[in-house]
Structures are given as structure tokens and as C-alpha cells.
Design a protein around this motif. Structure first.
Motif, PDB file in Angstrom:
ATOM      1  N   ASP A 108      -8.000  -0.024  21.760  1.00  0.00           N
ATOM      2  CA  ASP A 108      -9.147   0.882  21.659  1.00  0.00           C
ATOM      3  C   ASP A 108      -8.960   2.007  22.674  1.00  0.00           C
ATOM      4  OD1 ASP A 108      -9.470  -0.856  23.810  1.00  0.00           O
ATOM      5  OD2 ASP A 108     -11.663  -0.863  23.687  1.00  0.00           O
ATOM      6  N   VAL A 109      -9.232   3.219  22.229  1.00  0.00           N
ATOM      7  CA  VAL A 109      -9.070   4.410  23.081  1.00  0.00           C
ATOM      8  C   VAL A 109     -10.237   5.356  22.834  1.00  0.00           C
ATOM      9  CG1 VAL A 109      -6.547   4.468  23.350  1.00  0.00           C
ATOM     10  CG2 VAL A 109      -7.591   5.457  21.328  1.00  0.00           C
ATOM     11  N   THR A 110     -10.311   6.394  23.651  1.00  0.00           N
ATOM     12  CA  THR A 110     -11.356   7.397  23.409  1.00  0.00           C
ATOM     13  C   THR A 110     -11.097   8.077  22.070  1.00  0.00           C
ATOM     14  OG1 THR A 110     -12.215   9.560  24.065  1.00  0.00           O
ATOM     15  CG2 THR A 110     -10.058   8.987  24.906  1.00  0.00           C
ATOM     16  N   CYS A 111     -12.168   8.290  21.314  1.00  0.00           N
ATOM     17  CA  CYS A 111     -12.044   8.880  19.969  1.00  0.00           C
ATOM     18  C   CYS A 111     -11.530  10.318  20.034  1.00  0.00           C
ATOM     19  CB  CYS A 111     -13.387   8.844  19.253  1.00  0.00           C
ATOM     20  SG  CYS A 111     -14.044   7.174  19.080  1.00  0.00           S
ATOM     21  N   MET A 112     -11.611  10.938  21.231  1.00  0.00           N
ATOM     22  CA  MET A 112     -11.164  12.324  21.347  1.00  0.00           C
ATOM     23  C   MET A 112      -9.679  12.422  21.715  1.00  0.00           C
ATOM     24  SD  MET A 112     -13.854  13.572  20.351  1.00  0.00           S
ATOM     25  CE  MET A 112     -13.526  15.318  20.402  1.00  0.00           C
ATOM     26  N   GLY A 113      -8.998  11.276  21.838  1.00  0.00           N
ATOM     27  CA  GLY A 113      -7.554  11.289  22.094  1.00  0.00           C
ATOM     28  C   GLY A 113      -6.812  11.965  20.956  1.00  0.00           C
ATOM     29  N   GLN A 114      -5.651  12.476  21.253  1.00  0.00           N
ATOM     30  CA  GLN A 114      -4.867  13.201  20.253  1.00  0.00           C
ATOM     31  C   GLN A 114      -3.698  12.340  19.772  1.00  0.00           C
ATOM     32  OE1 GLN A 114      -5.424  16.600  19.114  1.00  0.00           O
ATOM     33  NE2 GLN A 114      -7.414  16.227  20.055  1.00  0.00           N
ATOM     34  N   TYR A 115      -3.800  11.861  18.551  1.00  0.00           N
ATOM     35  CA  TYR A 115      -2.744  11.020  17.979  1.00  0.00           C
ATOM     36  C   TYR A 115      -2.484  11.450  16.537  1.00  0.00           C
ATOM     37  CZ  TYR A 115      -4.156   8.376  22.060  1.00  0.00           C
ATOM     38  OH  TYR A 115      -4.478   8.038  23.344  1.00  0.00           O
ATOM     39  N   TYR A 116      -1.512  10.791  15.907  1.00  0.00           N
ATOM     40  CA  TYR A 116      -1.167  11.118  14.521  1.00  0.00           C
ATOM     41  C   TYR A 116      -2.010  10.278  13.554  1.00  0.00           C
ATOM     42  CZ  TYR A 116       2.809  13.445  16.672  1.00  0.00           C
ATOM     43  OH  TYR A 116       3.578  14.266  17.435  1.00  0.00           O
ATOM     44  N   ALA A 117      -2.118  10.775  12.336  1.00  0.00           N
ATOM     45  CA  ALA A 117      -2.928  10.075  11.320  1.00  0.00           C
ATOM     46  C   ALA A 117      -2.026   9.284  10.378  1.00  0.00           C
ATOM     47  CB  ALA A 117      -3.742  11.089  10.522  1.00  0.00           C
ATOM     48  N   ILE A 118      -2.447   8.065  10.075  1.00  0.00           N
ATOM     49  CA  ILE A 118      -1.845   7.313   8.966  1.00  0.00           C
ATOM     50  C   ILE A 118      -2.952   7.127   7.933  1.00  0.00           C
ATOM     51  CG2 ILE A 118      -0.790   5.164   8.177  1.00  0.00           C
ATOM     52  CD1 ILE A 118       0.329   4.694  10.874  1.00  0.00           C
TER      53      ILE A 118
ATOM     54  N   LYS B 242       0.825  -1.216   0.000  1.00  0.00           N
ATOM     55  CA  LYS B 242       0.000   0.000   0.000  1.00  0.00           C
ATOM     56  C   LYS B 242       0.858   1.266   0.000  1.00  0.00           C
ATOM     57  CE  LYS B 242      -4.182  -1.672   2.348  1.00  0.00           C
ATOM     58  NZ  LYS B 242      -4.944  -1.650   3.609  1.00  0.00           N
ATOM     59  N   TYR B 243       0.195   2.365  -0.337  1.00  0.00           N
ATOM     60  CA  TYR B 243       0.838   3.680  -0.232  1.00  0.00           C
ATOM     61  C   TYR B 243       0.212   4.423   0.942  1.00  0.00           C
ATOM     62  CZ  TYR B 243       3.166   3.091  -4.706  1.00  0.00           C
ATOM     63  OH  TYR B 243       3.983   2.645  -5.712  1.00  0.00           O
ATOM     64  N   TYR B 244       1.074   4.960   1.795  1.00  0.00           N
ATOM     65  CA  TYR B 244       0.592   5.646   2.994  1.00  0.00           C
ATOM     66  C   TYR B 244       1.045   7.100   3.024  1.00  0.00           C
ATOM     67  CZ  TYR B 244      -0.165   0.915   4.856  1.00  0.00           C
ATOM     68  OH  TYR B 244      -0.572  -0.390   5.051  1.00  0.00           O
ATOM     69  N   LEU B 245       0.299   7.885   3.784  1.00  0.00           N
ATOM     70  CA  LEU B 245       0.714   9.239   4.140  1.00  0.00           C
ATOM     71  C   LEU B 245       0.736   9.259   5.665  1.00  0.00           C
ATOM     72  CD1 LEU B 245       1.216  12.278   3.445  1.00  0.00           C
ATOM     73  CD2 LEU B 245      -1.251  12.582   3.556  1.00  0.00           C
ATOM     74  N   ILE B 246       1.901   9.432   6.248  1.00  0.00           N
ATOM     75  CA  ILE B 246       2.026   9.417   7.706  1.00  0.00           C
ATOM     76  C   ILE B 246       2.294  10.832   8.175  1.00  0.00           C
ATOM     77  CG2 ILE B 246       3.277   8.449   9.671  1.00  0.00           C
ATOM     78  CD1 ILE B 246       3.974   6.045   7.930  1.00  0.00           C
ATOM     79  N   ASN B 247       1.308  11.397   8.856  1.00  0.00           N
ATOM     80  CA  ASN B 247       1.426  12.776   9.317  1.00  0.00           C
ATOM     81  C   ASN B 247       1.921  12.798  10.750  1.00  0.00           C
ATOM     82  OD1 ASN B 247       1.149  15.360  10.224  1.00  0.00           O
ATOM     83  ND2 ASN B 247      -1.045  15.513   9.896  1.00  0.00           N
ATOM     84  N   THR B 248       3.174  13.164  10.936  1.00  0.00           N
ATOM     85  CA  THR B 248       3.698  13.258  12.301  1.00  0.00           C
ATOM     86  C   THR B 248       3.917  14.722  12.683  1.00  0.00           C
ATOM     87  OG1 THR B 248       5.911  12.919  11.429  1.00  0.00           O
ATOM     88  CG2 THR B 248       4.802  10.994  12.322  1.00  0.00           C
ATOM     89  N   ALA B 249       3.222  15.618  11.969  1.00  0.00           N
ATOM     90  CA  ALA B 249       3.351  17.049  12.262  1.00  0.00           C
ATOM     91  C   ALA B 249       2.335  17.495  13.312  1.00  0.00           C
ATOM     92  CB  ALA B 249       3.165  17.858  10.984  1.00  0.00           C
ATOM     93  N   THR B 250       1.117  16.949  13.236  1.00  0.00           N
ATOM     94  CA  THR B 250       0.046  17.419  14.111  1.00  0.00           C
ATOM     95  C   THR B 250      -0.758  16.242  14.646  1.00  0.00           C
ATOM     96  OG1 THR B 250      -0.225  19.168  12.460  1.00  0.00           O
ATOM     97  CG2 THR B 250      -1.823  19.118  14.250  1.00  0.00           C
ATOM     98  N   THR B 251      -1.010  16.246  15.952  1.00  0.00           N
ATOM     99  CA  THR B 251      -1.927  15.242  16.495  1.00  0.00           C
ATOM    100  C   THR B 251      -3.346  15.767  16.347  1.00  0.00           C
ATOM    101  OG1 THR B 251      -1.742  16.172  18.711  1.00  0.00           O
ATOM    102  CG2 THR B 251      -0.266  14.338  18.174  1.00  0.00           C
ATOM    103  N   MET B 252      -4.294  14.847  16.270  1.00  0.00           N
ATOM    104  CA  MET B 252      -5.701  15.232  16.153  1.00  0.00           C
ATOM    105  C   MET B 252      -6.568  14.107  16.684  1.00  0.00           C
ATOM    106  SD  MET B 252      -5.631  15.256  12.009  1.00  0.00           S
ATOM    107  CE  MET B 252      -3.880  15.299  11.645  1.00  0.00           C
ATOM    108  N   ASN B 253      -7.843  14.419  16.949  1.00  0.00           N
ATOM    109  CA  ASN B 253      -8.716  13.338  17.407  1.00  0.00           C
ATOM    110  C   ASN B 253      -9.083  12.463  16.209  1.00  0.00           C
ATOM    111  OD1 ASN B 253     -11.145  14.340  16.146  1.00  0.00           O
ATOM    112  ND2 ASN B 253     -11.463  15.729  17.878  1.00  0.00           N
ATOM    113  N   TRP B 254      -9.786  11.355  16.502  1.00  0.00           N
ATOM    114  CA  TRP B 254     -10.031  10.349  15.455  1.00  0.00           C
ATOM    115  C   TRP B 254     -10.828  10.927  14.284  1.00  0.00           C
ATOM    116  CZ3 TRP B 254     -14.380   7.642  13.551  1.00  0.00           C
ATOM    117  CH2 TRP B 254     -14.095   6.463  12.852  1.00  0.00           C
ATOM    118  N   PHE B 255     -11.800  11.761  14.600  1.00  0.00           N
ATOM    119  CA  PHE B 255     -12.631  12.347  13.539  1.00  0.00           C
ATOM    120  C   PHE B 255     -11.794  13.297  12.684  1.00  0.00           C
ATOM    121  CE2 PHE B 255     -15.230  11.367  17.226  1.00  0.00           C
ATOM    122  CZ  PHE B 255     -16.189  10.534  16.670  1.00  0.00           C
ATOM    123  N   GLY B 256     -10.956  14.065  13.357  1.00  0.00           N
ATOM    124  CA  GLY B 256     -10.068  14.984  12.643  1.00  0.00           C
ATOM    125  C   GLY B 256      -9.115  14.223  11.732  1.00  0.00           C
ATOM    126  N   ALA B 257      -8.632  13.071  12.217  1.00  0.00           N
ATOM    127  CA  ALA B 257      -7.709  12.256  11.422  1.00  0.00           C
ATOM    128  C   ALA B 257      -8.410  11.704  10.185  1.00  0.00           C
ATOM    129  CB  ALA B 257      -7.149  11.118  12.276  1.00  0.00           C
TER     130      ALA B 257
END
Ligand SMILES: [Ca+2]
Ligand SMILES: [Ca+2]
Length: 191
Positions: A148-158, A40-55
Motif C-alpha cells: 500500500d502506498v500513497t495514491c498520489m505516487g507516480q507509477y505505471y498502469a496495468i 486475462k488480457y492486459y494493457l501494460i503502459n510503461t510509457a508514462t507514470t501517473m497517480n492511482w486516479f490517473g491510472a
């Protein structure tokens, strides 16, 4: 309009234009944002954390989906990439998997089907505080696992690149009908 005002207008326009270009290329690597990992081709954003919906929205912005790991091979390839990049080992990344619709039933956000593959961390998923409905990747002793974590946690998007769509309308209709029939009990059509 005087010459000075004309030049100011041009400069303002150039300023707006360059800003919009920056926004549209805000990937990790401006020249080649997509990384080929395994199949697969991925885009790994390690610049900004965001909640799950934001990701999820972030990935959609690039016509991509929040990554869903669908096989052991994909898990191994992605884990291997993340663990060999020292900067990533301590980071946590959102996956496009959730049990928001039905507790305990983890579904893939990109296709609405049950998750095909899981590599849960020990004791997970635990729905801690009855408030953990989104899945992320975290490393325990330098090996990545799902939790599994709260959807409002702040993590990076893949994000992962979507497979090219087959140009076959009849196939699309056939696939749609197959999926529709799987989700409904329609013995026959009435009127
Ligand atoms: Ca849950
Ligand atoms: Ca958990």
C-alpha cells in the motif's frame, strides 16, 4: 474560397485527424496493445507514470479496468511476465485495489468487492504515515509483491480487459438483487 485556402483547410483537417488517431492508439504496442497473460488480457503502459486516479482513468479510457489480481495463478502469471521482461523488473505498477473508503479494508475498484487475493510484501500493508490507501506491485529481489502506498505516487498502469458481458437481462437483475441484499438488511418491503 480560393484554391490555396481550400488546400490549407484540407491540410489542417488532415493534421487534426492524424493527431486524434495517435491519441486513440497510444497503447504500448500500436498493432496489438493487449497482451495475453494467463487467463486475462492486459494493457501494460510503461510509457508514462501517473497517480492511482490517473491510472484508473487511463484504463477506463480503453474500456478496461485497473488490474485486480484475483488468484495465485493470476499473480504467478503476471509476475512471471513482468520478471522475464527485463525492462519491467525495476518498475512499479498500480493495481485497482484501495482502502480509501474504509481504512484497512482493501476493495476491488472494478467490482466494489473485497479483494480476493493478496500477496503483500513483508510488513505490508502498513498505511505508513496514515496516508497509504492504494495498492501497487513492486519487486523485492526480483519477485513481485503488493504494497500500500500513497495514491498520489507516480507509477505505471496495468489495465485488464473486462469479461464479455452476458446478454441476459434477468441474470443481471438477479445478480443486482443478490448484491443489494448482501449490502443491506431489508427484512421486507414497506409500501
Ligand atoms: Ca490505508
Ligand atoms: Ca506500505
Amino acid at each position: 474560397m480560393g484554391l490555396t485556402q481550400y488546400f490549407i483547410l484540407i491540410l489542417c483537417f488532415a493534421g487534426v485527424l492524424s493527431k486524434s488517431i495517435n491519441i486513440s492508439y497510444r497503447g504500448e504496442n500500436e498493432t496489438q496493445p493487449f497482451i495475453e497473460i494467463g487467463s486475462k488480457y492486459y494493457l501494460i503502459n510503461t510509457a508514462t507514470t501517473m497517480n492511482w486516479f490517473g491510472a484508473a482513468l487511463y484504463c477506463h479510457n480503453y474500456d478496461m479496468d485497473l488490474a485486480v489480481i484475483e488468484s495465485l495463478a493470476e499473480m504467478n502469471a503476471l509476475s512471471s511476465y513482468l520478471t522475464t521482461n527485463e525492462g519491467h523488473i525495476s518498475k512499479r505498477f498500480w493495481l485497482g485495489v484501495t482502502d480509501l473508503a474504509q481504512e484497512g479494508k482493501f476493495m476491488s475498484l472494478k467490482d466494489g468487492r473485497p479483494m480476493l487475493y493478496a500477496k503483500w510484501a513483508g510488513g505490508q500493508p502498513d498505511d505508513a504515515g496514515q496516508n497509504e490507501d492504494c495498492v501497487h506491485l513492486r519487486s523485492d529481489s526480483k519477485i513481485f509483491f503488493m504494497n500500500d502506498v500513497t495514491c498520489m505516487g507516480q507509477y505505471y498502469a496495468i489495465c485488464e480487459l473486462r469479461h464479455p458481458k452476458k446478454s441476459c437481462d434477468v441474470c443481471d437483475l438477479k445478480n443486482f438483487m443478490e448484491r443489494f441484499m448482501q449490502h443491506t438488511n431489508v427484512p421486507h418491503c414497506q409500501n
